[in-house]
Design a protein around this motif. Structure first.
Motif, PDB file in Angstrom:
ATOM      1  N   LYS A 249     -49.522 -22.318  33.091  1.00 40.91           N
ATOM      2  CA  LYS A 249     -49.251 -22.151  34.525  1.00 40.91           C
ATOM      3  C   LYS A 249     -49.592 -23.463  35.239  1.00 40.91           C
ATOM      4  CE  LYS A 249     -50.160 -17.179  34.298  1.00 40.91           C
ATOM      5  NZ  LYS A 249     -50.949 -16.036  34.823  1.00 40.91           N
ATOM      6  N   LEU A 250     -48.732 -24.437  35.019  1.00 40.15           N
ATOM      7  CA  LEU A 250     -49.060 -25.802  35.402  1.00 40.15           C
ATOM      8  C   LEU A 250     -49.067 -26.009  36.914  1.00 40.15           C
ATOM      9  CD1 LEU A 250     -46.999 -27.610  32.625  1.00 40.15           C
ATOM     10  CD2 LEU A 250     -49.449 -27.161  32.651  1.00 40.15           C
ATOM     11  N   LYS A 276     -51.560 -35.138  34.037  1.00 47.56           N
ATOM     12  CA  LYS A 276     -51.191 -34.491  32.769  1.00 47.56           C
ATOM     13  C   LYS A 276     -50.267 -33.306  33.017  1.00 47.56           C
ATOM     14  CE  LYS A 276     -53.866 -36.658  29.606  1.00 47.56           C
ATOM     15  NZ  LYS A 276     -53.360 -37.250  28.345  1.00 47.56           N
ATOM     16  N   CYS A 277     -50.576 -32.527  34.073  1.00 46.94           N
ATOM     17  CA  CYS A 277     -49.733 -31.371  34.394  1.00 46.94           C
ATOM     18  C   CYS A 277     -48.320 -31.824  34.762  1.00 46.94           C
ATOM     19  CB  CYS A 277     -50.336 -30.568  35.542  1.00 46.94           C
ATOM     20  SG  CYS A 277     -51.821 -29.637  35.107  1.00 46.94           S
ATOM     21  N   HIS A 278     -48.204 -32.840  35.610  1.00 41.84           N
ATOM     22  CA  HIS A 278     -46.879 -33.326  36.003  1.00 41.84           C
ATOM     23  C   HIS A 278     -46.118 -33.880  34.806  1.00 41.84           C
ATOM     24  CE1 HIS A 278     -46.766 -32.615  40.265  1.00 41.84           C
ATOM     25  NE2 HIS A 278     -47.944 -33.189  40.462  1.00 41.84           N
ATOM     26  N   LYS A 288     -47.043 -40.645  36.572  1.00 44.38           N
ATOM     27  CA  LYS A 288     -47.455 -42.053  36.608  1.00 44.38           C
ATOM     28  C   LYS A 288     -48.284 -42.343  37.861  1.00 44.38           C
ATOM     29  CE  LYS A 288     -44.202 -45.159  37.106  1.00 44.38           C
ATOM     30  NZ  LYS A 288     -43.063 -46.065  36.804  1.00 44.38           N
ATOM     31  N   TYR A 289     -47.871 -41.772  38.994  1.00 43.38           N
ATOM     32  CA  TYR A 289     -48.598 -41.964  40.255  1.00 43.38           C
ATOM     33  C   TYR A 289     -50.045 -41.492  40.126  1.00 43.38           C
ATOM     34  CZ  TYR A 289     -50.149 -40.884  45.022  1.00 43.38           C
ATOM     35  OH  TYR A 289     -50.878 -40.795  46.181  1.00 43.38           O
ATOM     36  N   TYR A 290     -50.246 -40.325  39.533  1.00 42.12           N
ATOM     37  CA  TYR A 290     -51.605 -39.789  39.416  1.00 42.12           C
ATOM     38  C   TYR A 290     -52.410 -40.523  38.345  1.00 42.12           C
ATOM     39  CZ  TYR A 290     -50.849 -36.104  42.793  1.00 42.12           C
ATOM     40  OH  TYR A 290     -50.623 -35.415  43.962  1.00 42.12           O
ATOM     41  N   ILE A 308     -52.246 -43.606  30.594  1.00 42.49           N
ATOM     42  CA  ILE A 308     -51.122 -44.487  30.934  1.00 42.49           C
ATOM     43  C   ILE A 308     -50.495 -45.044  29.654  1.00 42.49           C
ATOM     44  CG2 ILE A 308     -50.424 -46.578  32.162  1.00 42.49           C
ATOM     45  CD1 ILE A 308     -52.786 -46.129  34.063  1.00 42.49           C
ATOM     46  N   THR A 309     -51.356 -45.409  28.702  1.00 37.28           N
ATOM     47  CA  THR A 309     -50.865 -45.913  27.412  1.00 37.28           C
ATOM     48  C   THR A 309     -49.932 -44.901  26.756  1.00 37.28           C
ATOM     49  OG1 THR A 309     -52.927 -47.151  27.061  1.00 37.28           O
ATOM     50  CG2 THR A 309     -51.579 -46.695  25.121  1.00 37.28           C
ATOM     51  N   GLU A 310     -50.379 -43.645  26.665  1.00 36.24           N
ATOM     52  CA  GLU A 310     -49.583 -42.612  26.007  1.00 36.24           C
ATOM     53  C   GLU A 310     -48.302 -42.321  26.782  1.00 36.24           C
ATOM     54  OE1 GLU A 310     -52.538 -39.550  25.631  1.00 36.24           O
ATOM     55  OE2 GLU A 310     -53.095 -40.208  23.609  1.00 36.24           O
ATOM     56  N   PHE A 311     -48.385 -42.438  28.099  1.00 35.15           N
ATOM     57  CA  PHE A 311     -47.196 -42.227  28.943  1.00 35.15           C
ATOM     58  C   PHE A 311     -46.111 -43.229  28.560  1.00 35.15           C
ATOM     59  CE2 PHE A 311     -44.780 -43.399  32.760  1.00 35.15           C
ATOM     60  CZ  PHE A 311     -44.275 -42.160  33.141  1.00 35.15           C
TER      61      PHE A 311
END
Length: 466
Positions: A249-250, A276-278, A288-290, A308-311
Protein backbone atom coordinates in the motif's frame (compact mmCIF):
# COMPACT_ATOMS: atom_id res chain seq x y z
CA UNK A 1 3.81 31.21 48.59
CA UNK A 2 6.16 28.28 49.12
CA UNK A 3 8.87 27.72 46.53
CA UNK A 4 8.84 24.43 44.62
CA UNK A 5 11.92 22.21 44.61
CA UNK A 6 13.25 23.64 41.32
CA UNK A 7 12.89 27.22 42.51
CA UNK A 8 14.56 26.26 45.79
CA UNK A 9 17.41 24.64 43.91
CA UNK A 10 17.90 27.68 41.67
CA UNK A 11 17.86 29.98 44.71
CA UNK A 12 20.50 27.91 46.53
CA UNK A 13 22.70 27.61 43.42
CA UNK A 14 22.56 31.37 42.79
CA UNK A 15 23.49 32.08 46.40
CA UNK A 16 26.35 29.54 46.26
CA UNK A 17 27.77 31.04 43.06
CA UNK A 18 27.55 34.52 44.55
CA UNK A 19 29.58 33.22 47.50
CA UNK A 20 32.26 31.85 45.14
CA UNK A 21 32.49 35.18 43.29
CA UNK A 22 32.78 37.34 46.42
CA UNK A 23 34.89 34.94 48.52
CA UNK A 24 32.42 35.51 51.35
CA UNK A 25 31.34 32.54 53.45
CA UNK A 26 27.61 31.83 53.50
CA UNK A 27 26.02 29.15 55.62
CA UNK A 28 23.78 26.51 54.04
CA UNK A 29 22.14 23.65 55.84
CA UNK A 30 23.04 20.14 54.65
CA UNK A 31 19.88 19.73 52.55
CA UNK A 32 20.60 23.00 50.77
CA UNK A 33 24.05 21.68 49.89
CA UNK A 34 22.50 18.45 48.60
CA UNK A 35 20.33 20.51 46.20
CA UNK A 36 23.39 22.44 45.03
CA UNK A 37 25.58 19.36 44.55
CA UNK A 38 22.87 17.42 42.71
CA UNK A 39 22.32 20.40 40.43
CA UNK A 40 25.95 20.49 39.34
CA UNK A 41 26.29 16.72 38.97
CA UNK A 42 23.07 16.50 36.96
CA UNK A 43 24.28 19.08 34.41
CA UNK A 44 27.78 17.60 34.25
CA UNK A 45 29.65 20.38 36.06
CA UNK A 46 31.63 17.96 38.20
CA UNK A 47 34.30 20.45 39.24
CA UNK A 48 31.69 22.79 40.74
CA UNK A 49 30.00 19.80 42.34
CA UNK A 50 33.32 18.85 43.96
CA UNK A 51 33.80 22.42 45.17
CA UNK A 52 30.33 22.37 46.70
CA UNK A 53 31.09 19.05 48.41
CA UNK A 54 34.34 20.42 49.82
CA UNK A 55 32.63 23.47 51.35
CA UNK A 56 29.63 21.40 52.48
CA UNK A 57 31.81 18.96 54.42
CA UNK A 58 33.61 21.86 56.06
CA UNK A 59 30.26 23.12 57.36
CA UNK A 60 28.67 19.67 57.96
CA UNK A 61 31.51 17.14 58.48
CA UNK A 62 29.21 14.56 60.07
CA UNK A 63 26.54 14.47 57.33
CA UNK A 64 26.24 10.95 55.94
CA UNK A 65 24.31 12.17 52.89
CA UNK A 66 27.04 14.65 51.95
CA UNK A 67 29.77 12.08 52.47
CA UNK A 68 27.87 9.66 50.23
CA UNK A 69 27.71 12.34 47.54
CA UNK A 70 31.48 12.65 47.92
CA UNK A 71 31.73 8.89 47.42
CA UNK A 72 29.59 9.16 44.28
CA UNK A 73 32.03 11.66 42.77
CA UNK A 74 35.06 9.60 43.80
CA UNK A 75 33.56 6.51 42.15
CA UNK A 76 32.80 8.54 39.02
CA UNK A 77 36.50 9.46 38.89
CA UNK A 78 37.56 5.82 39.53
CA UNK A 79 39.07 6.75 42.91
CA UNK A 80 37.95 3.54 44.53
CA UNK A 81 40.25 3.32 47.55
CA UNK A 82 39.29 6.66 49.14
CA UNK A 83 35.64 5.92 48.29
CA UNK A 84 35.77 2.54 50.03
CA UNK A 85 37.48 4.09 53.05
CA UNK A 86 34.57 6.52 53.48
CA UNK A 87 32.05 3.72 52.94
CA UNK A 88 33.71 1.60 55.64
CA UNK A 89 33.50 4.50 58.09
CA UNK A 90 29.85 5.14 57.23
CA UNK A 91 28.92 1.48 57.52
CA UNK A 92 30.26 1.33 61.08
CA UNK A 93 27.99 4.25 61.97
CA UNK A 94 24.92 3.08 60.00
CA UNK A 95 25.08 -0.54 58.79
CA UNK A 96 21.49 -0.36 57.46
CA UNK A 97 21.96 2.49 54.99
CA UNK A 98 21.13 1.02 51.58
CA UNK A 99 23.02 3.80 49.77
CA UNK A 100 26.30 2.37 51.14
CA UNK A 101 25.56 -0.94 49.42
CA UNK A 102 24.53 0.82 46.23
CA UNK A 103 27.82 2.72 46.09
CA UNK A 104 29.77 -0.48 46.80
CA UNK A 105 27.86 -2.07 43.91
CA UNK A 106 28.84 0.87 41.67
CA UNK A 107 32.51 0.33 42.53
CA UNK A 108 32.28 -3.41 41.83
CA UNK A 109 30.45 -2.76 38.55
CA UNK A 110 33.13 -0.33 37.38
CA UNK A 111 35.70 -3.02 38.20
CA UNK A 112 33.73 -5.46 35.97
CA UNK A 113 32.80 -7.58 38.98
CA UNK A 114 29.13 -7.64 38.10
CA UNK A 115 28.22 -10.77 40.06
CA UNK A 116 29.41 -9.21 43.33
CA UNK A 117 27.70 -5.96 42.35
CA UNK A 118 24.45 -7.91 42.06
CA UNK A 119 25.04 -9.44 45.50
CA UNK A 120 25.54 -5.97 46.97
CA UNK A 121 22.34 -4.71 45.41
CA UNK A 122 20.44 -7.73 46.73
CA UNK A 123 21.77 -6.85 50.20
CA UNK A 124 20.43 -3.33 49.71
CA UNK A 125 17.01 -4.76 48.82
CA UNK A 126 16.85 -6.54 52.19
CA UNK A 127 17.22 -3.34 54.19
CA UNK A 128 14.99 -0.86 52.35
CA UNK A 129 11.42 -0.43 51.21
CA UNK A 130 12.49 2.00 48.48
CA UNK A 131 13.35 -0.65 45.89
CA UNK A 132 12.71 1.10 42.58
CA UNK A 133 16.24 2.44 41.95
CA UNK A 134 17.81 -0.79 43.15
CA UNK A 135 15.82 -2.92 40.71
CA UNK A 136 16.84 -0.54 37.92
CA UNK A 137 20.52 -0.95 38.86
CA UNK A 138 20.05 -4.72 39.15
CA UNK A 139 18.61 -4.81 35.64
CA UNK A 140 21.65 -3.02 34.25
CA UNK A 141 24.05 -5.36 36.08
CA UNK A 142 22.24 -8.39 34.67
CA UNK A 143 22.51 -6.85 31.18
CA UNK A 144 26.27 -6.50 31.70
CA UNK A 145 26.31 -10.21 32.55
CA UNK A 146 24.17 -11.10 29.48
CA UNK A 147 21.58 -12.54 31.85
CA UNK A 148 18.59 -11.23 29.94
CA UNK A 149 16.04 -13.30 31.83
CA UNK A 150 16.97 -11.80 35.20
CA UNK A 151 17.39 -8.34 33.66
CA UNK A 152 13.87 -8.59 32.28
CA UNK A 153 12.46 -9.55 35.70
CA UNK A 154 14.28 -6.64 37.35
CA UNK A 155 12.99 -4.07 34.87
CA UNK A 156 9.46 -5.48 35.20
CA UNK A 157 9.77 -4.81 38.94
CA UNK A 158 10.62 -1.18 38.10
CA UNK A 159 7.44 -0.91 36.05
CA UNK A 160 5.43 -2.39 38.93
CA UNK A 161 6.70 0.50 41.09
CA UNK A 162 6.24 3.13 38.36
CA UNK A 163 4.22 2.23 35.26
CA UNK A 164 5.32 5.46 33.57
CA UNK A 165 8.98 4.40 33.58
CA UNK A 166 9.36 4.14 29.81
CA UNK A 167 13.09 3.52 30.10
CA UNK A 168 12.35 0.32 32.04
CA UNK A 169 9.62 -0.55 29.52
CA UNK A 170 12.06 -0.24 26.61
CA UNK A 171 14.55 -2.41 28.52
CA UNK A 172 11.96 -5.12 29.16
CA UNK A 173 11.10 -5.26 25.46
CA UNK A 174 14.82 -5.27 24.59
CA UNK A 175 15.30 -8.33 26.80
CA UNK A 176 12.36 -10.14 25.19
CA UNK A 177 13.83 -9.30 21.77
CA UNK A 178 17.28 -10.55 22.67
CA UNK A 179 15.74 -13.79 23.94
CA UNK A 180 13.76 -13.99 20.66
CA UNK A 181 10.66 -14.34 22.81
CA UNK A 182 8.35 -12.20 20.68
CA UNK A 183 5.25 -14.04 21.89
CA UNK A 184 6.28 -13.26 25.46
CA UNK A 185 6.80 -9.59 24.58
CA UNK A 186 3.37 -9.40 22.93
CA UNK A 187 1.72 -10.99 25.97
CA UNK A 188 3.55 -8.65 28.36
CA UNK A 189 2.71 -5.53 26.36
CA UNK A 190 -0.95 -6.47 26.01
CA UNK A 191 -1.19 -6.97 29.78
CA UNK A 192 0.56 -3.64 30.33
CA UNK A 193 -1.85 -1.91 27.95
CA UNK A 194 -4.85 -3.28 29.80
CA UNK A 195 -3.66 -1.21 32.76
CA UNK A 196 -2.33 1.71 30.66
CA UNK A 197 -4.47 1.86 27.51
CA UNK A 198 -3.23 5.31 26.45
CA UNK A 199 0.50 4.54 26.56
CA UNK A 200 1.72 5.37 23.06
CA UNK A 201 5.16 3.88 23.79
CA UNK A 202 3.69 0.46 24.63
CA UNK A 203 1.48 0.49 21.51
CA UNK A 204 4.51 1.41 19.41
CA UNK A 205 6.59 -1.41 20.89
CA UNK A 206 3.70 -3.86 20.47
CA UNK A 207 3.50 -2.95 16.80
CA UNK A 208 7.19 -3.68 16.35
CA UNK A 209 6.77 -7.07 18.03
CA UNK A 210 3.89 -7.91 15.68
CA UNK A 211 6.18 -7.06 12.76
CA UNK A 212 8.73 -9.56 14.09
CA UNK A 213 5.97 -12.19 14.01
CA UNK A 214 4.92 -10.97 10.53
CA UNK A 215 1.47 -10.14 11.89
CA UNK A 216 1.19 -7.03 9.77
CA UNK A 217 -2.54 -6.19 10.19
CA UNK A 218 -2.08 -6.44 13.98
CA UNK A 219 1.00 -4.21 13.73
CA UNK A 220 -0.98 -1.60 11.79
CA UNK A 221 -3.69 -1.61 14.45
CA UNK A 222 -1.09 -1.15 17.20
CA UNK A 223 0.50 1.82 15.43
CA UNK A 224 -2.95 3.34 14.89
CA UNK A 225 -3.61 3.13 18.64
CA UNK A 226 -0.20 4.74 19.30
CA UNK A 227 -1.23 7.62 17.02
CA UNK A 228 -4.61 7.91 18.77
CA UNK A 229 -2.75 8.17 22.09
CA UNK A 230 -0.34 10.75 20.66
CA UNK A 231 -1.13 12.19 17.25
CA UNK A 232 2.35 13.75 17.06
CA UNK A 233 4.19 10.45 17.62
CA UNK A 234 6.60 10.44 14.67
CA UNK A 235 7.88 6.91 15.34
CA UNK A 236 4.39 5.44 15.05
CA UNK A 237 3.73 7.13 11.69
CA UNK A 238 7.11 5.98 10.41
CA UNK A 239 6.67 2.35 11.48
CA UNK A 240 3.11 2.36 10.11
CA UNK A 241 4.52 3.56 6.80
CA UNK A 242 7.02 0.67 6.73
CA UNK A 243 4.22 -1.86 7.34
CA UNK A 244 2.08 -0.33 4.59
CA UNK A 245 5.09 -0.64 2.27
CA UNK A 246 5.36 -4.33 3.06
CA UNK A 247 1.65 -4.73 2.32
CA UNK A 248 2.12 -3.00 -1.03
CA UNK A 249 0.00 0.00 0.00
CA UNK A 250 2.58 2.45 -1.23
CA UNK A 251 0.44 5.58 -1.53
CA UNK A 252 -0.79 5.13 2.04
CA UNK A 253 2.79 4.59 3.16
CA UNK A 254 3.81 7.86 1.51
CA UNK A 255 1.02 9.72 3.34
CA UNK A 256 2.33 8.46 6.69
CA UNK A 257 5.93 9.31 5.88
CA UNK A 258 4.89 12.78 4.71
CA UNK A 259 3.02 13.26 7.99
CA UNK A 260 6.33 12.91 9.87
CA UNK A 261 7.70 15.79 7.78
CA UNK A 262 4.82 18.01 8.90
CA UNK A 263 5.17 17.20 12.61
CA UNK A 264 8.86 18.01 12.94
CA UNK A 265 11.89 18.94 10.87
CA UNK A 266 12.31 16.70 7.82
CA UNK A 267 14.52 13.66 8.27
CA UNK A 268 16.69 11.97 5.69
CA UNK A 269 15.17 8.59 6.58
CA UNK A 270 11.64 9.79 5.78
CA UNK A 271 12.80 11.24 2.45
CA UNK A 272 14.54 7.95 1.65
CA UNK A 273 11.43 5.84 2.34
CA UNK A 274 9.22 8.19 0.29
CA UNK A 275 11.72 7.93 -2.56
CA UNK A 276 11.68 4.13 -2.38
CA UNK A 277 7.87 4.11 -2.52
CA UNK A 278 7.80 6.37 -5.59
CA UNK A 279 10.43 4.21 -7.25
CA UNK A 280 8.25 1.12 -6.75
CA UNK A 281 5.28 3.05 -8.16
CA UNK A 282 7.31 3.92 -11.25
CA UNK A 283 7.40 7.63 -10.41
CA UNK A 284 11.06 7.97 -11.39
CA UNK A 285 11.29 11.76 -11.25
CA UNK A 286 9.66 11.91 -7.82
CA UNK A 287 11.87 9.06 -6.61
CA UNK A 288 14.98 10.91 -7.76
CA UNK A 289 13.71 14.14 -6.15
CA UNK A 290 13.32 12.47 -2.76
CA UNK A 291 16.63 10.59 -3.00
CA UNK A 292 18.43 13.87 -3.63
CA UNK A 293 16.56 15.43 -0.72
CA UNK A 294 17.79 12.51 1.41
CA UNK A 295 21.46 13.30 0.85
CA UNK A 296 20.83 17.03 1.01
CA UNK A 297 19.30 16.59 4.46
CA UNK A 298 22.10 14.27 5.62
CA UNK A 299 25.18 14.19 3.35
CA UNK A 300 26.72 11.48 5.54
CA UNK A 301 23.83 9.03 5.15
CA UNK A 302 25.47 6.38 3.01
CA UNK A 303 22.12 4.67 2.36
CA UNK A 304 20.99 7.81 0.58
CA UNK A 305 23.93 7.75 -1.82
CA UNK A 306 23.40 4.03 -2.35
CA UNK A 307 19.72 4.61 -3.18
CA UNK A 308 20.75 7.07 -5.90
CA UNK A 309 23.38 4.59 -7.09
CA UNK A 310 20.81 1.80 -7.43
CA UNK A 311 18.37 4.17 -9.13
CA UNK A 312 20.86 4.94 -11.91
CA UNK A 313 22.04 1.30 -12.02
CA UNK A 314 18.51 0.14 -12.81
CA UNK A 315 18.34 2.80 -15.52
CA UNK A 316 21.61 1.43 -16.92
CA UNK A 317 23.30 4.80 -16.44
CA UNK A 318 26.40 3.13 -15.04
CA UNK A 319 28.69 6.17 -15.11
CA UNK A 320 26.34 8.13 -12.87
CA UNK A 321 25.79 5.06 -10.72
CA UNK A 322 29.54 4.78 -10.23
CA UNK A 323 29.81 8.43 -9.18
CA UNK A 324 27.29 7.92 -6.37
CA UNK A 325 28.64 4.49 -5.39
CA UNK A 326 31.98 6.15 -4.77
CA UNK A 327 30.21 8.69 -2.55
CA UNK A 328 28.78 5.82 -0.47
CA UNK A 329 32.11 4.01 -0.09
CA UNK A 330 33.87 7.27 0.82
CA UNK A 331 31.40 7.70 3.69
CA UNK A 332 31.51 4.08 4.86
CA UNK A 333 34.53 2.29 3.42
CA UNK A 334 33.95 -0.72 5.67
CA UNK A 335 30.57 -1.63 4.20
CA UNK A 336 30.92 -4.75 2.01
CA UNK A 337 27.62 -4.16 0.20
CA UNK A 338 28.83 -0.81 -1.09
CA UNK A 339 32.01 -2.36 -2.45
CA UNK A 340 29.98 -5.12 -4.06
CA UNK A 341 27.69 -2.61 -5.76
CA UNK A 342 30.76 -0.70 -6.96
CA UNK A 343 32.24 -3.93 -8.33
CA UNK A 344 29.04 -4.74 -10.22
CA UNK A 345 29.08 -1.29 -11.81
CA UNK A 346 32.70 -1.68 -12.90
CA UNK A 347 31.77 -5.07 -14.33
CA UNK A 348 29.00 -3.45 -16.39
CA UNK A 349 31.52 -0.82 -17.56
CA UNK A 350 33.96 -3.66 -18.43
CA UNK A 351 36.59 -2.10 -16.18
CA UNK A 352 37.74 -5.47 -14.91
CA UNK A 353 40.77 -4.33 -12.92
CA UNK A 354 38.69 -1.98 -10.78
CA UNK A 355 35.97 -4.62 -10.50
CA UNK A 356 38.58 -7.10 -9.21
CA UNK A 357 39.72 -4.62 -6.55
CA UNK A 358 36.17 -3.84 -5.44
CA UNK A 359 35.17 -7.53 -5.22
CA UNK A 360 38.30 -8.21 -3.19
CA UNK A 361 37.33 -5.43 -0.77
CA UNK A 362 33.80 -6.80 -0.47
CA UNK A 363 35.01 -10.32 0.35
CA UNK A 364 37.68 -9.07 2.77
CA UNK A 365 34.91 -7.21 4.61
CA UNK A 366 32.78 -10.37 4.88
CA UNK A 367 30.56 -10.55 1.81
CA UNK A 368 30.39 -14.24 0.86
CA UNK A 369 27.23 -14.26 -1.24
CA UNK A 370 27.08 -16.67 -4.16
CA UNK A 371 26.93 -14.05 -6.91
CA UNK A 372 30.01 -12.36 -5.43
CA UNK A 373 32.13 -15.48 -6.09
CA UNK A 374 30.52 -16.05 -9.48
CA UNK A 375 31.07 -12.52 -10.75
CA UNK A 376 34.52 -12.10 -9.21
CA UNK A 377 35.76 -15.31 -10.85
CA UNK A 378 34.22 -14.11 -14.15
CA UNK A 379 36.18 -10.84 -13.82
CA UNK A 380 39.45 -12.67 -13.14
CA UNK A 381 38.90 -14.85 -16.18
CA UNK A 382 38.39 -11.73 -18.28
CA UNK A 383 41.71 -10.46 -16.87
CA UNK A 384 43.24 -13.86 -17.77
CA UNK A 385 44.49 -14.17 -14.19
CA UNK A 386 43.60 -17.85 -13.96
CA UNK A 387 45.73 -18.56 -10.91
CA UNK A 388 43.85 -15.94 -8.90
CA UNK A 389 40.55 -17.16 -10.40
CA UNK A 390 41.29 -20.69 -9.18
CA UNK A 391 41.90 -19.45 -5.63
CA UNK A 392 38.69 -17.40 -5.63
CA UNK A 393 36.70 -20.33 -6.95
CA UNK A 394 38.13 -22.67 -4.32
CA UNK A 395 37.01 -20.21 -1.63
CA UNK A 396 33.58 -19.89 -3.19
CA UNK A 397 33.17 -23.66 -3.46
CA UNK A 398 33.83 -23.96 0.27
CA UNK A 399 30.54 -22.12 0.76
CA UNK A 400 28.65 -23.35 -2.32
CA UNK A 401 30.10 -26.73 -3.27
CA UNK A 402 26.95 -27.69 -5.21
CA UNK A 403 26.78 -24.58 -7.40
CA UNK A 404 26.99 -25.61 -11.06
CA UNK A 405 28.09 -22.18 -12.33
CA UNK A 406 31.10 -22.07 -10.00
CA UNK A 407 31.99 -25.63 -11.00
CA UNK A 408 31.77 -24.88 -14.73
CA UNK A 409 34.02 -21.83 -14.36
CA UNK A 410 36.40 -23.82 -12.14
CA UNK A 411 36.61 -26.49 -14.85
CA UNK A 412 37.50 -23.93 -17.52
CA UNK A 413 40.11 -22.32 -15.26
CA UNK A 414 41.71 -25.72 -14.68
CA UNK A 415 41.80 -26.34 -18.42
CA UNK A 416 43.63 -23.02 -18.76
CA UNK A 417 46.04 -24.20 -16.08
CA UNK A 418 46.37 -27.56 -17.84
CA UNK A 419 44.83 -29.48 -14.91
CA UNK A 420 42.89 -31.77 -17.24
CA UNK A 421 41.78 -34.43 -14.74
CA UNK A 422 40.51 -31.83 -12.27
CA UNK A 423 38.65 -30.07 -15.09
CA UNK A 424 37.00 -33.32 -16.26
CA UNK A 425 35.92 -34.24 -12.74
CA UNK A 426 34.35 -30.86 -11.97
CA UNK A 427 32.70 -30.36 -15.34
CA UNK A 428 31.00 -33.74 -14.99
CA UNK A 429 29.70 -32.77 -11.55
CA UNK A 430 28.52 -29.38 -12.84
CA UNK A 431 26.65 -31.00 -15.75
CA UNK A 432 24.95 -33.38 -13.36
CA UNK A 433 23.81 -30.49 -11.14
CA UNK A 434 22.60 -28.08 -13.85
CA UNK A 435 23.65 -28.58 -17.49
CA UNK A 436 22.03 -25.27 -18.51
CA UNK A 437 24.80 -23.41 -16.66
CA UNK A 438 27.26 -24.67 -19.30
CA UNK A 439 26.52 -21.47 -21.20
CA UNK A 440 28.89 -19.58 -18.87
CA UNK A 441 31.63 -22.12 -19.71
CA UNK A 442 31.11 -21.59 -23.45
CA UNK A 443 31.14 -17.81 -22.96
CA UNK A 444 34.47 -17.77 -21.13
CA UNK A 445 36.26 -20.80 -22.61
CA UNK A 446 34.96 -21.16 -26.17
CA UNK A 447 38.41 -22.25 -27.38
CA UNK A 448 37.84 -25.64 -25.72
CA UNK A 449 34.45 -26.21 -27.35
CA UNK A 450 35.94 -28.39 -30.11
CA UNK A 451 37.30 -30.97 -27.68
CA UNK A 452 35.13 -34.08 -27.92
CA UNK A 453 34.86 -34.66 -24.17
CA UNK A 454 33.98 -30.99 -23.65
CA UNK A 455 31.25 -31.20 -26.32
CA UNK A 456 29.75 -34.13 -24.45
CA UNK A 457 30.09 -32.41 -21.07
CA UNK A 458 28.42 -29.13 -22.05
CA UNK A 459 25.71 -30.64 -24.22
CA UNK A 460 22.33 -30.37 -22.43
CA UNK A 461 20.80 -33.75 -21.81
CA UNK A 462 17.23 -34.33 -23.02
CA UNK A 463 15.80 -34.60 -19.51
CA UNK A 464 17.23 -31.23 -18.53
CA UNK A 465 16.08 -29.50 -21.69
CA UNK A 466 12.46 -30.64 -21.42
Amino acid sequence: MALDSNENSEKFVAKFEEMLKTNDVYFFDSEDFEHIIHHYLDIGKVSLGKKAIEIALQQHPGSAELRLLNVEVLVFEDKFQPAEKILNELQELDPHNEEIYIQRANILSKQDNHLEAVNMLLEALHITDDCYDIYSLLGMEYLFMDNYEMAKKSFIKCIEYDNTDYSALYNVVYCFEFLSDFDGAIHFLNEYLERNPYCEVAWHQLGKMYIEKELLPEALAAFDFAIIADDAFIGAYFEKGKVLEKLGKLNEAIINYEHTLKIDDPTSHAYLRIGKCHEKLGNDELAKYYFYNTVHEDPLLDKGWLAITEFYYRQKNFKKALHYANKATNIDSDNPLYWKKTAKIYLKLENYEEADFAFRQAVNLGNYELDTWQEWSFVLCKLKDFGAAEQVLLQGLEFYEEDAELLFIYSGVNLKLNNINEAKEKIAKARQLNPKKAVIFMKLFSEFSKLDWVKTAVKPNKKAST
